[in-house]
Motif scaffolding. Sequence first.
Motif, PDB file in Angstrom:
ATOM      1  N   ASP A   1       0.830  -1.208   0.000  1.00  0.00           N
ATOM      2  CA  ASP A   1       0.000   0.000   0.000  1.00  0.00           C
ATOM      3  C   ASP A   1       0.862   1.254   0.000  1.00  0.00           C
ATOM      4  OD1 ASP A   1      -2.271  -1.495  -0.028  1.00  0.00           O
ATOM      5  OD2 ASP A   1      -2.711  -1.286   2.113  1.00  0.00           O
ATOM      6  N   ARG A   2       1.942   1.240   0.754  1.00  0.00           N
ATOM      7  CA  ARG A   2       2.854   2.386   0.797  1.00  0.00           C
ATOM      8  C   ARG A   2       3.489   2.614  -0.571  1.00  0.00           C
ATOM      9  NH1 ARG A   2       5.013   7.240   1.880  1.00  0.00           N
ATOM     10  NH2 ARG A   2       7.254   7.187   2.249  1.00  0.00           N
ATOM     11  N   LEU A   3       3.874   1.533  -1.241  1.00  0.00           N
ATOM     12  CA  LEU A   3       4.472   1.674  -2.562  1.00  0.00           C
ATOM     13  C   LEU A   3       3.447   2.210  -3.568  1.00  0.00           C
ATOM     14  CD1 LEU A   3       6.860   1.376  -4.408  1.00  0.00           C
ATOM     15  CD2 LEU A   3       6.333  -1.052  -4.649  1.00  0.00           C
ATOM     16  N   LEU A   4       2.224   1.732  -3.482  1.00  0.00           N
ATOM     17  CA  LEU A   4       1.172   2.267  -4.354  1.00  0.00           C
ATOM     18  C   LEU A   4       0.979   3.769  -4.130  1.00  0.00           C
ATOM     19  CD1 LEU A   4      -1.649  -0.433  -4.255  1.00  0.00           C
ATOM     20  CD2 LEU A   4      -0.440   0.379  -6.280  1.00  0.00           C
ATOM     21  N   GLU A   5       1.015   4.170  -2.872  1.00  0.00           N
ATOM     22  CA  GLU A   5       0.852   5.592  -2.553  1.00  0.00           C
ATOM     23  C   GLU A   5       1.965   6.422  -3.184  1.00  0.00           C
ATOM     24  OE1 GLU A   5       0.960   8.571   1.335  1.00  0.00           O
ATOM     25  OE2 GLU A   5       1.101   6.399   1.609  1.00  0.00           O
ATOM     26  N   LEU A   6       3.196   5.948  -3.075  1.00  0.00           N
ATOM     27  CA  LEU A   6       4.321   6.680  -3.663  1.00  0.00           C
ATOM     28  C   LEU A   6       4.199   6.764  -5.182  1.00  0.00           C
ATOM     29  CD1 LEU A   6       7.273   5.217  -1.544  1.00  0.00           C
ATOM     30  CD2 LEU A   6       6.395   7.572  -1.462  1.00  0.00           C
ATOM     31  N   LEU A   7       3.813   5.670  -5.807  1.00  0.00           N
ATOM     32  CA  LEU A   7       3.643   5.685  -7.257  1.00  0.00           C
ATOM     33  C   LEU A   7       2.523   6.643  -7.657  1.00  0.00           C
ATOM     34  CD1 LEU A   7       4.049   1.857  -7.902  1.00  0.00           C
ATOM     35  CD2 LEU A   7       5.439   3.631  -8.982  1.00  0.00           C
ATOM     36  N   GLY A   8       1.441   6.647  -6.892  1.00  0.00           N
ATOM     37  CA  GLY A   8       0.311   7.514  -7.217  1.00  0.00           C
ATOM     38  C   GLY A   8       0.626   8.990  -7.094  1.00  0.00           C
ATOM     39  N   ARG A   9       1.593   9.342  -6.255  1.00  0.00           N
ATOM     40  CA  ARG A   9       1.945  10.758  -6.068  1.00  0.00           C
ATOM     41  C   ARG A   9       2.668  11.336  -7.280  1.00  0.00           C
ATOM     42  NH1 ARG A   9       4.939  10.886  -0.201  1.00  0.00           N
ATOM     43  NH2 ARG A   9       3.167  10.247   1.142  1.00  0.00           N
ATOM     44  N   THR A  10       3.363  10.484  -8.015  1.00  0.00           N
ATOM     45  CA  THR A  10       4.271  10.981  -9.053  1.00  0.00           C
ATOM     46  C   THR A  10       4.028  10.316 -10.408  1.00  0.00           C
ATOM     47  OG1 THR A  10       5.918   9.330  -8.365  1.00  0.00           O
ATOM     48  CG2 THR A  10       6.089  11.537  -7.395  1.00  0.00           C
ATOM     49  N   THR A  11       2.782   9.963 -10.696  1.00  0.00           N
ATOM     50  CA  THR A  11       2.487   9.271 -11.956  1.00  0.00           C
ATOM     51  C   THR A  11       2.855  10.164 -13.138  1.00  0.00           C
ATOM     52  OG1 THR A  11       0.629   8.199 -10.846  1.00  0.00           O
ATOM     53  CG2 THR A  11       0.728   8.035 -13.252  1.00  0.00           C
ATOM     54  N   PRO A  12       3.709   9.668 -14.051  1.00  0.00           N
ATOM     55  CA  PRO A  12       4.139  10.492 -15.186  1.00  0.00           C
ATOM     56  C   PRO A  12       3.024  10.726 -16.198  1.00  0.00           C
ATOM     57  CG  PRO A  12       5.651   8.650 -14.792  1.00  0.00           C
ATOM     58  CD  PRO A  12       4.417   8.377 -13.998  1.00  0.00           C
ATOM     59  N   GLU A  13       3.189  11.779 -16.960  1.00  0.00           N
ATOM     60  CA  GLU A  13       2.297  12.024 -18.083  1.00  0.00           C
ATOM     61  C   GLU A  13       2.553  10.970 -19.156  1.00  0.00           C
ATOM     62  OE1 GLU A  13      -0.181  14.306 -18.512  1.00  0.00           O
ATOM     63  OE2 GLU A  13       0.161  14.634 -16.356  1.00  0.00           O
TER      64      GLU A  13
ATOM     65  N   ILE B   1       9.115  -5.073  -3.160  1.00  0.00           N
ATOM     66  CA  ILE B   1       8.414  -3.929  -2.562  1.00  0.00           C
ATOM     67  C   ILE B   1       9.389  -3.005  -1.847  1.00  0.00           C
ATOM     68  CG2 ILE B   1       6.755  -3.269  -0.765  1.00  0.00           C
ATOM     69  CD1 ILE B   1       5.139  -5.774  -1.533  1.00  0.00           C
ATOM     70  N   GLU B   2      10.350  -3.578  -1.141  1.00  0.00           N
ATOM     71  CA  GLU B   2      11.331  -2.772  -0.421  1.00  0.00           C
ATOM     72  C   GLU B   2      12.205  -1.957  -1.377  1.00  0.00           C
ATOM     73  OE1 GLU B   2      13.411  -5.627   1.871  1.00  0.00           O
ATOM     74  OE2 GLU B   2      11.808  -5.903   3.346  1.00  0.00           O
ATOM     75  N   THR B   3      12.712  -2.594  -2.431  1.00  0.00           N
ATOM     76  CA  THR B   3      13.584  -1.862  -3.358  1.00  0.00           C
ATOM     77  C   THR B   3      12.805  -0.842  -4.163  1.00  0.00           C
ATOM     78  OG1 THR B   3      13.373  -3.644  -5.020  1.00  0.00           O
ATOM     79  CG2 THR B   3      15.250  -3.741  -3.501  1.00  0.00           C
ATOM     80  N   GLY B   4      11.564  -1.175  -4.529  1.00  0.00           N
ATOM     81  CA  GLY B   4      10.752  -0.206  -5.236  1.00  0.00           C
ATOM     82  C   GLY B   4      10.472   1.025  -4.385  1.00  0.00           C
ATOM     83  N   THR B   5      10.163   0.783  -3.116  1.00  0.00           N
ATOM     84  CA  THR B   5       9.920   1.895  -2.198  1.00  0.00           C
ATOM     85  C   THR B   5      11.183   2.747  -2.043  1.00  0.00           C
ATOM     86  OG1 THR B   5       8.263   0.593  -1.007  1.00  0.00           O
ATOM     87  CG2 THR B   5       9.203   2.485   0.147  1.00  0.00           C
ATOM     88  N   ALA B   6      12.334   2.091  -1.934  1.00  0.00           N
ATOM     89  CA  ALA B   6      13.587   2.830  -1.788  1.00  0.00           C
ATOM     90  C   ALA B   6      13.884   3.680  -3.030  1.00  0.00           C
ATOM     91  CB  ALA B   6      14.725   1.859  -1.535  1.00  0.00           C
ATOM     92  N   LEU B   7      13.574   3.158  -4.210  1.00  0.00           N
ATOM     93  CA  LEU B   7      13.816   3.927  -5.435  1.00  0.00           C
ATOM     94  C   LEU B   7      13.038   5.235  -5.429  1.00  0.00           C
ATOM     95  CD1 LEU B   7      13.781   1.199  -8.238  1.00  0.00           C
ATOM     96  CD2 LEU B   7      15.696   2.687  -7.635  1.00  0.00           C
TER      97      LEU B   7
END
Length: 333
Positions: free
Chosen positions: A186-198, A324-330
């Motif tokens: 869920d945390r990783l989804l949140e991070l991705l949702g904040r910065t979704t590219p055009e 999930i951990e490495t994606g979150t760190a990225l």
Amino acid sequence: MSSGSDSVEGGGPATGGPTVEQRVRTRLQADHDVTVTAFEPLLGGHSGLTYLVRTTGGDFVVKAVPEGQQAIGRHDMLRQARIMQALAHTAVPVPRIVAVDDVEPAWFAMEFVAGAALEPVLDDPAVETGLAAARMRRAAEILPRLHAIDPSTVPGVQAPLTPDAELARWARTLGAVPPDLVAGGDRLLELLGRTTPEPTTPTLVHGDYRLGNIISDGVEPVALIDWEIWSAGDPRVELGWFLVFADGSNFPGVGREVPGLPSAQELVDRYVGDGPALTDMTWFDTLGRLKMAAIMGHNLRRHREGRHYDPDQEKLPATINRLIETGTALLAG
């Protein structure tokens, strides 16, 4: 990687009509004047029934809809045949389709392409390090051939998926997995949702582009196979997925680390060549990790629920956590 599993036992309709094997024999004899000498199931696929067909005129591969299944989604053999037919005269290497039969259960036959289709960090036998690295570089270099094709020219193409739509799709997959199997998802989804590219200009995408789906003759790719989920979409989604398989440390417990594989940056550079730089690749690299974690979580859930018993699925938690951990760190970094 696909979820699910299909048996290759049987092949004949319950109605007592001709079996797939009988239909293939008849069709290949009529269309190509060849006699089938062997009809052998190929194990390991998840997108219908697959057979190796040996004939007096060479070998073929047949893919058929399982009896009782509808020709939709990963079982839509006719859609797979159509995209390979559409690409037959392009620079994208695909097997030549030799017969298509749309009578249920539908099937198609393609030429057998000799070579190896092995994922260096996952599959056995292990690929020699230098060869694995060379194949990965070459795969990155030829991917633009596919992405250069205007998807509007391909029959049956649907509306392209934007990065937003891709994220929503995989959020649904992840959401169907018990949270304890995908801790931190869920945390990783949140991070991705904040910065979704055009979105960029949509291209034709394979959907599961990796060495396991590329038959190579030595280093050179000679056939891109397994077209179950092709679509129009953002080419960076495809490239981000490919990068997941360039690092064996992404797969503790289920894969191997292969020293000497090209870095993610090198693969992106080889993909770009002399073209314009790609933006937001960290986001797409992270999305690839989320996708793999969601797929593995889905497979592990099905195993534990008894829907598809496979003890090997119990090896997945360490890989899911690492992705999930490495994606979150990225993204967090």
